[in-house]
Design an enzyme around this catalytic site. Sequence first.
Site, PDB file in Angstrom:
ATOM      1  CG  HIS A  73      -0.153   0.015   3.003  1.00  0.00           C
ATOM      2  ND1 HIS A  73       0.007   1.043   3.719  1.00  0.00           N
ATOM      3  CD2 HIS A  73      -0.577  -1.350   3.270  1.00  0.00           C
ATOM      4  CE1 HIS A  73       0.820   0.219   4.373  1.00  0.00           C
ATOM      5  NE2 HIS A  73       0.675  -0.105   4.822  1.00  0.00           N
ATOM      6  CG  ASP A  75      -2.759   3.900   2.741  1.00  0.00           C
ATOM      7  OD1 ASP A  75      -2.017   2.918   1.852  1.00  0.00           O
ATOM      8  OD2 ASP A  75      -3.297   4.579   3.839  1.00  0.00           O
ATOM      9  CG  ASP A 105       2.544   0.485   7.437  1.00  0.00           C
ATOM     10  OD1 ASP A 105       2.352  -0.706   7.132  1.00  0.00           O
ATOM     11  OD2 ASP A 105       2.032   0.176   8.808  1.00  0.00           O
ATOM     12  CD  GLU A 135      -2.959  -2.108   5.173  1.00  0.00           C
ATOM     13  OE1 GLU A 135      -2.968  -2.570   6.429  1.00  0.00           O
ATOM     14  OE2 GLU A 135      -2.520  -0.527   5.866  1.00  0.00           O
ATOM     15  CD  GLU A 136      -1.323   1.857   7.246  1.00  0.00           C
ATOM     16  OE1 GLU A 136      -2.228   1.520   8.047  1.00  0.00           O
ATOM     17  OE2 GLU A 136      -0.242   1.709   7.104  1.00  0.00           O
ATOM     18  CD  GLU A 164       1.650  -4.390   5.354  1.00  0.00           C
ATOM     19  OE1 GLU A 164       2.012  -3.191   6.282  1.00  0.00           O
ATOM     20  OE2 GLU A 164       0.353  -3.752   5.535  1.00  0.00           O
ATOM     21  CG  HIS A 338       0.693   2.382  12.928  1.00  0.00           C
ATOM     22  ND1 HIS A 338      -0.772   2.380  13.286  1.00  0.00           N
ATOM     23  CD2 HIS A 338       1.357   2.286  11.102  1.00  0.00           C
ATOM     24  CE1 HIS A 338      -1.175   1.369  11.477  1.00  0.00           C
ATOM     25  NE2 HIS A 338       0.283   1.398  10.826  1.00  0.00           N
TER      26      HIS A 338
END
Length: 361
Positions: A73, A75, A105, A135-136, A164, A338
């Site tokens: 992903h 984003d 990520d 995705e997030e 990932e 994150h």
Amino acid sequence: MNTVNDLDLRQDVAVLTEQLMNINSVSGNEQELADKVHAALLEFDHLQVHRDGDSIVARTTLGRDRRVVLAGHLDTVPLPRTDGARGTVPAQVIDGVLYGRGATDMKGGVAVQLALAAELTEPKHDITYIFYDHEEVAASKSGLGRLARNSPQLLAADFAILLEPTNGTVEGGCNGTSRFVIRTHGTAAHSARAWMGHNAIHDASQVLRRLAEYQPQTINVEGLEFREGMNAVRITGGVAGNVIPDHCEVEVNYRFAPDKTLEQAEAVVLELFDGFDIERTDGSNGARPGLDQQIAAELISILGQEPKPKYGWTDVARFSALGVPAVNFGPGDALLAHSDDEHVPQQAIRDCLSSLRSWLG
């Protein structure tokens, strides 16, 4: 000023990662990065390129016996709020380590995809490279989900890898995830005459008590130990500082092992909170490990490491639902995702590229 097609996919993959990280692509803001990825992939004649919104699919069509998907992903989660945090944009390089939002990520994984897309003109398997948006955030916004609805033929494959962060080992399957809102109801009154009302926030203490007493399970699925978790993630209620609140909401996130369907997971939560007003607001099935495929065994043999379970939900679950066995494999430590200190060693990205090159080349 950078032009739209200024991504050099043949440069050092760690430098490419830094270039991707320097483009702010918080969910909903993926267009600039998607434009650059799209333009870069169009430069290669061995790829067929398709775009759906801010999701891009590039495919080889060599007539190989098997097709592999490499997906990631574009984003990221929002930037840190903490002043001076290193996990932000643009990236920083300190002693061979990349710091910044998306380091783990998952712009390192996306860079590996792009490098392979440029390099592998004659892979042993046909390859589909998927780069997708949103995705997030809530599953309903997922670019991969949109591709599955609009162009399911582009996701067809014999095996899929989601890049990932896994610290360079294979993580099979993933936990499912679900969110619930539990509501308590009271009667509003002036706080000077509290006995005339009923406090909904106080009633929420019973929800929190049940959560605190709940013992999450660890469940073996096809030889991998998946740890579950159920937690309050948000609580809201009240209208003013002098009013007894007549409503309160507790949001609960349940991460469940892939031995359960979404419906079975919901039954667990409904039983635990029997008697409360409860609503499921979001949810996605997990995925059983995809390690029983010969093609997966070949990758594990190259890595020389024992596979592990993926605790967090990832889009391997979407591939599993489409009948495509899928695993997670990518550079970086998922525990840093994150975080305000998100980072990845440059060499970890190079090592990931080398492993996949050996497997696919």
